[in-house]
Scaffold this motif. Structure first.
Motif, short mmCIF file in Angstrom:
data_model
loop_
_atom_site.label_atom_id
_atom_site.label_comp_id
_atom_site.label_asym_id
_atom_site.label_seq_id
_atom_site.Cartn_x
_atom_site.Cartn_y
_atom_site.Cartn_z
N LEU A 42 51.70 48.78 17.73
CA LEU A 42 52.81 49.30 16.94
C LEU A 42 54.13 49.21 17.72
N LEU A 43 54.10 49.57 18.99
CA LEU A 43 55.32 49.53 19.80
C LEU A 43 55.77 48.09 20.07
N SER A 44 54.81 47.18 20.23
CA SER A 44 55.19 45.78 20.48
C SER A 44 55.85 45.17 19.25
N LEU A 64 57.62 46.88 17.13
CA LEU A 64 58.97 47.46 17.14
C LEU A 64 59.88 46.66 18.07
N CYS A 65 59.38 46.35 19.27
CA CYS A 65 60.19 45.58 20.23
C CYS A 65 60.53 44.20 19.68
N GLN A 75 60.78 43.35 16.44
CA GLN A 75 61.67 43.43 15.28
C GLN A 75 63.11 43.80 15.64
N VAL A 76 63.30 44.49 16.75
CA VAL A 76 64.67 44.86 17.14
C VAL A 76 65.24 43.91 18.19
N TYR A 100 68.81 52.68 19.30
CA TYR A 100 68.14 53.52 18.31
C TYR A 100 68.77 53.38 16.93
N ILE A 138 66.97 50.35 15.68
CA ILE A 138 65.62 50.73 15.28
C ILE A 138 65.63 51.44 13.93
N ARG A 141 66.15 49.10 10.98
CA ARG A 141 65.04 48.19 10.70
C ARG A 141 63.73 48.91 10.44
N PHE A 142 63.74 50.26 10.53
CA PHE A 142 62.48 50.99 10.49
C PHE A 142 61.83 51.01 9.12
#
Length: 230
Positions: free
Chosen positions: A17-19, A21-22, A24-25, A221, A224, A227-228
Motif C-alpha cells: 500500500l505504501l509503495s 502511494l510513493c 502515485q505521488v 502531503y 498525497i 491523489r488519495f
C-alpha cells in the motif's frame, strides 16, 4: 507472538500500500516501488532472524547469501572461467548460509537484542548505506529504502505485542512487553554491541536532508491528499 504467515502477509500488505502511494505521488518509479514493497516485506520478518529453526531465519540468511554471492561474482575480473565463478559464488553462499548462520545463533536468542527498536534503526541504516554505496541510489531513494525496512520491522514488533493480549478473555499474556522494546536490558553486553554497530552504521549513510525535507514538507502531503481519492 504472531506466526510467520501473519507477519509476512501483514508486512507485504502494508508495504504494498505504501509503495503504491510513493509511486502515485512521484516519489518512486515502478521498479523502485516494487523494490520498496519487497524491502518492507523483508523488514516484516527480520526480527525473527534470530529464531534458529524458523522459516524467517533460514530465508533471510539464504537471501543474504545469494545477494553476497552475486556481489562477489560480479566484482571479479572476467578472466576467471565460468566454473571458477560458479565456485566463488557457491563458496560465498555456503559460508553465509551455514557457518555464519550457526555462529550468529550461538550468540543470539529469540526476542533478545534483535527484537528491539535499536535493531530496527540498525537495519534501516544498513539498508540505506547498502542502497547508496552498492546499488548507487541517490540519497533520497536510499533513505526511502531504509525507511521501508524500518516500517516493516516496527510492524512486526507491534504485531507480536498485539498477540500478547488476549482480547477475548481481556488478559495480558506473560510475553507482553518482550517484543516492542528499546533494547534488551537483560543482555547488556549484546545490547551495547548493537548500539555500537548502529553508531558505526550511521557514519556510512548518505546525507539525509533531502529525505527529511521531502518527508516533512507540507507540499508532499498536499500532493498525497489530492491523489488519495478518485
Amino acid at each position: 507472538m504472531a506466526n510467520f504467515s501473519t507477519h509476512i502477509t501483514v508486512a507485504a500488505a502494508g508495504a504494498g500500500l505504501l509503495s503504491v502511494l510513493c509511486l502515485q505521488v512521484g516519489l518512486a518509479d515502478p521498479q523502485e516501488a516494487l523494490m520498496l514493497a519487497l524491502l518492507g516485506t523483508i523488514g516484516g520478518i527480520l526480527p525473527d532472524i534470530d529464531l534458529q529453526h524458523a522459516y524467517p531465519s533460514r530465508i533471510m540468511f539464504s537471501l543474504f547469501g545469494i545477494i553476497a554471492a552475486f556481489m562477489v561474482v560480479f566484482s571479479k575480473k572476467n578472466d576467471l572461467s565460468i566454473v571458477e565463478l560458479w565456485g566463488v559464488g557457491l563458496i560465498t553462499f555456503g559460508m553465509i548460509r551455514f557457518p555464519i548462520w550457526t555462529v550468529f545463533h550461538q550468540y543470539t536468542h529469540h526476542r533478545g537484542s534483535i527484537h528491539s527498536l535499536v535493531a530496527a534503526v540498525l537495519f534501516m541504516l544498513l539498508t540505506t548505506a547498502f542502497a547508496y554505496h552498492v546499488m548507487e541510489k541517490i540519497p533520497f531513494m536510499a533513505w526511502l529504502f531504509g525507511l521501508f525496512v524500518f516500517l516493516g520491522f516496527i510492524l512486526h514488533l507491534l504485531l507480536d505485542e498485539l498477540y500478547s493480549v488476549d482480547f477475548m478473555n481481556t488478559r495480558i499474556k506473560r510475553s507482553f512487553g518482550t517484543a516492542f522494546k528499546i533494547l534488551d536490558w537483560k543482555k547488556r553486553e549484546k545490547s551495547t554491541l548493537l548500539v555500537v554497530a548502529t553508531i558505526l552504521a550511521w557514519a556510512i549513510v548518505p546525507d539525509s536532508r533531502a529525505f527529511w525535507d521531502t518527508l516533512l514538507s507540507a507540499d508532499t502531503y498536499r500532493i498525497i491528499g489530492s491523489r488519495f481519492l478518485p
